[in-house]
Design an enzyme around this catalytic site. Sequence first.
Site, mmCIF file in Angstrom:
data_model
loop_
_atom_site.group_PDB
_atom_site.id
_atom_site.type_symbol
_atom_site.label_atom_id
_atom_site.label_comp_id
_atom_site.label_asym_id
_atom_site.label_seq_id
_atom_site.Cartn_x
_atom_site.Cartn_y
_atom_site.Cartn_z
ATOM 1 C CE1 TYR A 216 41.983 39.138 -4.000
ATOM 2 C CE2 TYR A 216 40.277 38.527 -5.561
ATOM 3 C CZ TYR A 216 41.252 39.406 -5.144
ATOM 4 O OH TYR A 216 41.500 40.551 -5.849
ATOM 5 C CD GLN B 247 46.933 45.019 -4.209
ATOM 6 O OE1 GLN B 247 47.680 44.373 -4.953
ATOM 7 N NE2 GLN B 247 46.010 45.850 -4.679
ATOM 8 C CG ASN C 294 43.068 39.694 -11.294
ATOM 9 O OD1 ASN C 294 43.892 39.162 -10.547
ATOM 10 N ND2 ASN C 294 42.863 40.996 -11.310
ATOM 11 C CB SER D 204 33.228 27.994 -16.570
ATOM 12 O OG SER D 204 32.385 27.128 -15.863
ATOM 13 C CD GLN E 255 29.489 26.304 -17.897
ATOM 14 O OE1 GLN E 255 28.381 26.013 -17.469
ATOM 15 N NE2 GLN E 255 30.476 26.663 -17.098
ATOM 16 C CG HIS F 123 30.572 31.607 -16.706
ATOM 17 N ND1 HIS F 123 30.479 32.375 -15.587
ATOM 18 C CD2 HIS F 123 29.825 30.508 -16.461
ATOM 19 C CE1 HIS F 123 29.716 31.778 -14.691
ATOM 20 N NE2 HIS F 123 29.284 30.636 -15.198
ATOM 21 C CD GLU G 8 33.820 24.243 -14.010
ATOM 22 O OE1 GLU G 8 33.867 24.665 -15.203
ATOM 23 O OE2 GLU G 8 33.761 25.005 -13.027
ATOM 24 C CG HIS G 9 29.686 22.566 -14.800
ATOM 25 N ND1 HIS G 9 30.382 23.643 -15.291
ATOM 26 C CD2 HIS G 9 29.481 22.812 -13.486
ATOM 27 C CE1 HIS G 9 30.586 24.513 -14.316
ATOM 28 N NE2 HIS G 9 30.054 24.035 -13.201
ATOM 29 C CG ASP H 221 26.365 27.685 -11.796
ATOM 30 O OD1 ASP H 221 27.315 26.935 -11.505
ATOM 31 O OD2 ASP H 221 26.145 28.087 -12.957
ATOM 32 C CD GLU I 260 64.134 2.690 4.573
ATOM 33 O OE1 GLU I 260 64.080 3.677 5.349
ATOM 34 O OE2 GLU I 260 63.179 2.334 3.859
ATOM 35 C CG HIS J 66 65.062 6.202 11.404
ATOM 36 N ND1 HIS J 66 65.945 7.239 11.204
ATOM 37 C CD2 HIS J 66 63.872 6.629 10.888
ATOM 38 C CE1 HIS J 66 65.315 8.237 10.590
ATOM 39 N NE2 HIS J 66 64.060 7.891 10.389
#
Lengths: 431, 431
Positions: free
Chosen positions: B131, B192, B215, B238, B260, B263, B328-329, B362, B416, B421
């Site tokens: 995507y 979709q 999104n 981010s 950063q 963003h 994250e960073h 990046d 068990e 088994h």
Amino acid sequence: MAQRLSAQAPDFEARFTELLSSKREVSEDVDHIVRDILEDVRKRGDAAVLEYTAKFDRLTVSSMEELRVSEEEIAAALQQVPQATIDALELARERIHAHHARQMPKDDRYTDPIGVELGSIWTAVEAVGLYVPGGLASYPSSVLMNAVPAKVAGVERIAMVVPSPDGVLNPQVLAAAHIAGVTEIYRVGGAQAVAALAYGTQTIAPVSKIVGPGNAFVAAAKRRVFGTVGIDMIAGPSEVLVIADSSANPEWIAADLLAQAEHDEVAQSILITDSADLANAVEVAVEGQLKTLPKADIAGASWRDFGAIIVVDDIEAAMPLSNRIAPEHLELAVADSEVLLKKVRNAGAVFIGAHTPEAIGDYVGGSNHVLPTARSARFSSGLSVLDFVKRTSILKCTADNLRQIGPSAVVLGEAEGLSGHARSVAIRLNL
Amino acid sequence: MAQRLSAQAPDFEARFTELLSSKREVSEDVDHIVRDILEDVRKRGDAAVLEYTAKFDRLTVSSMEELRVSEEEIAAALQQVPQATIDALELARERIHAHHARQMPKDDRYTDPIGVELGSIWTAVEAVGLYVPGGLASYPSSVLMNAVPAKVAGVERIAMVVPSPDGVLNPQVLAAAHIAGVTEIYRVGGAQAVAALAYGTQTIAPVSKIVGPGNAFVAAAKRRVFGTVGIDMIAGPSEVLVIADSSANPEWIAADLLAQAEHDEVAQSILITDSADLANAVEVAVEGQLKTLPKADIAGASWRDFGAIIVVDDIEAAMPLSNRIAPEHLELAVADSEVLLKKVRNAGAVFIGAHTPEAIGDYVGGSNHVLPTARSARFSSGLSVLDFVKRTSILKCTADNLRQIGPSAVVLGEAEGLSGHARSVAIRLNL
């Protein structure tokens, strides 16, 4: 009796597709109940956990301390479990440990041809919650399969939760926990246990990841806390695909199909063979063995409703079908199993040859029995050490390196409309 | 201006905990809309996709064929993109490829001390959906970061979807797809597109896993199709944590914090330093650079609402805080970065030294820029080749092996309550 499909029949593709899409999930709509329990435990902590435990497990205590399993209780449990079971669990632990130790990923730090240092560093998840079901599906083997890989990964803290309906705990489960080195155990279950692990309470410190099987409430709770903590897969009903040729013993194959079927009425056992004689003999053997199987009601229903025998012309024709099924467990009970093994693309685990029944892998083979169900072997793997570690990537540029590759980053930053990105590189290059 | 915390202040722990739990997710309740779209596409296929594309993207065509991006369009896009950008994308692809090639796991097949054969075999996911967002956040670098690891893993089919609101596609995104070797591209987006990839339509064959950012509709759709297909993480806003001492250049650090922040208004930039002078200088530099930053509105809001500067006594005291933040960073802009690096426990990626701004990672560093956000580095890792492969475990016993370890499996099966088994092993041992 299971349905029979023939690869030669004109309607085969339609029937096989239908088999692939057979809905075996029992979807109970418990999500709204679970949402409320999670929210309540998040807000009220211990008090909420105690109330839900009284309500759902009919176990009333006055403090969380009483829900923590004591060393004395663990010692008592060990006394209750037969020595043969303890020995078998010890063997299992040892073999699981040895196999999983090979899965530990190695750090990789290196300098590339232009001098940039890169790397991947692996660290263990700091704290893991292990859910163990109570009641009938309270399996000691499952404790080992979840706890041992975490131990191998180096997880410092494993907090185990297990419900004790009416105060009853399976001593085998406590014995397995002891053998796996798990010492922090709470007599709590359901969504309230998942909430306590994810959010923490006054008594139970929060964990970073929750693993282990559970009922619909537990599964819904795990889905909801995902993001706050990591979770393992959400396991569906178990399944086996046996590929067998005329060299196979029909009684052995029948036993393997029923071993899977006895798990659950929505478990699924499928046989693919190139021998109509074997197909017939297995069918007869299944009916015969059902007569003496303790869980015949469950296994019989599973075999009747979801079992299938597929007859193909040539045993190699079994492999494309197997890869479309993407079975959790795949047995290759054929004369030349290595030829078929090379063509396996989607399968959780493969059991090779006449003397490797799937149940060996459930207990003492050494590989993990937590495997992808419901065709998810197309995109996921069984539980391993990798589920208990995470990777940090490393980047280190010198001033020279930055002069060499930095201008391209400036170009891309500007191209993406991210001038701040571009500037953070350009400012170091006096551009 | 960002908030300032001092590790010496009596209320530090309370304020730090508050910072950790600051809610930055914009939670849009789109789940009911997404559910209906998924169901509709699953039932009606192409026809539903065409209708939603007309409705949401204001793009009306008569057949799905017209939504497939043609070779001519890709060639035209390549003409529109400046050569400098093409060259930078080529460099990025090459460096990403080289780094990720080292991540490919190796098959491991071995015989254990008692003669049992075990192993792990890795295979690529057969088909992956990628995507790519349309509009403003349509980044060519993101196409490379998702597609190149899939290619390295050996994924045979990559189906890319990208919405084209009013028919407009970003030519840079098509150029990046071309450079990454992605040829199957559909001008479809939103829930979709996720539905078409997960369930398949008459024109689009289903995939096994869907990756890439999107999104709120795309995120909700990915959550819902998880299980039918695999998904990557659901990325949050981010964030960067910069740890800097008095050796750091305040203008450089300010540029990194703003890179950063530009963003997203809910992005988060944090500086931890042992130098009050640096803290003051960075604060001034941020305000200065904001005056000329094109995205100053966004970056300024992020810095004001979620930015923070934490002053500690000793730079090593930054590490426990960093590990709790699990950024994250993480930038280590200190004189002796290796000492701090050893103490990193939870971080998506570390950028070491004065000349490694996060923006290098990046684009052209070679490591992946798809990284765990919202403290999930405590339990998860950035995107890698491992996200596009899966492991099948292998077990092979001889008759001798089964005689040796089988009895323990029989004991555990009976313990068990799973007699089927136990029988599947016992029947082979004439027990």
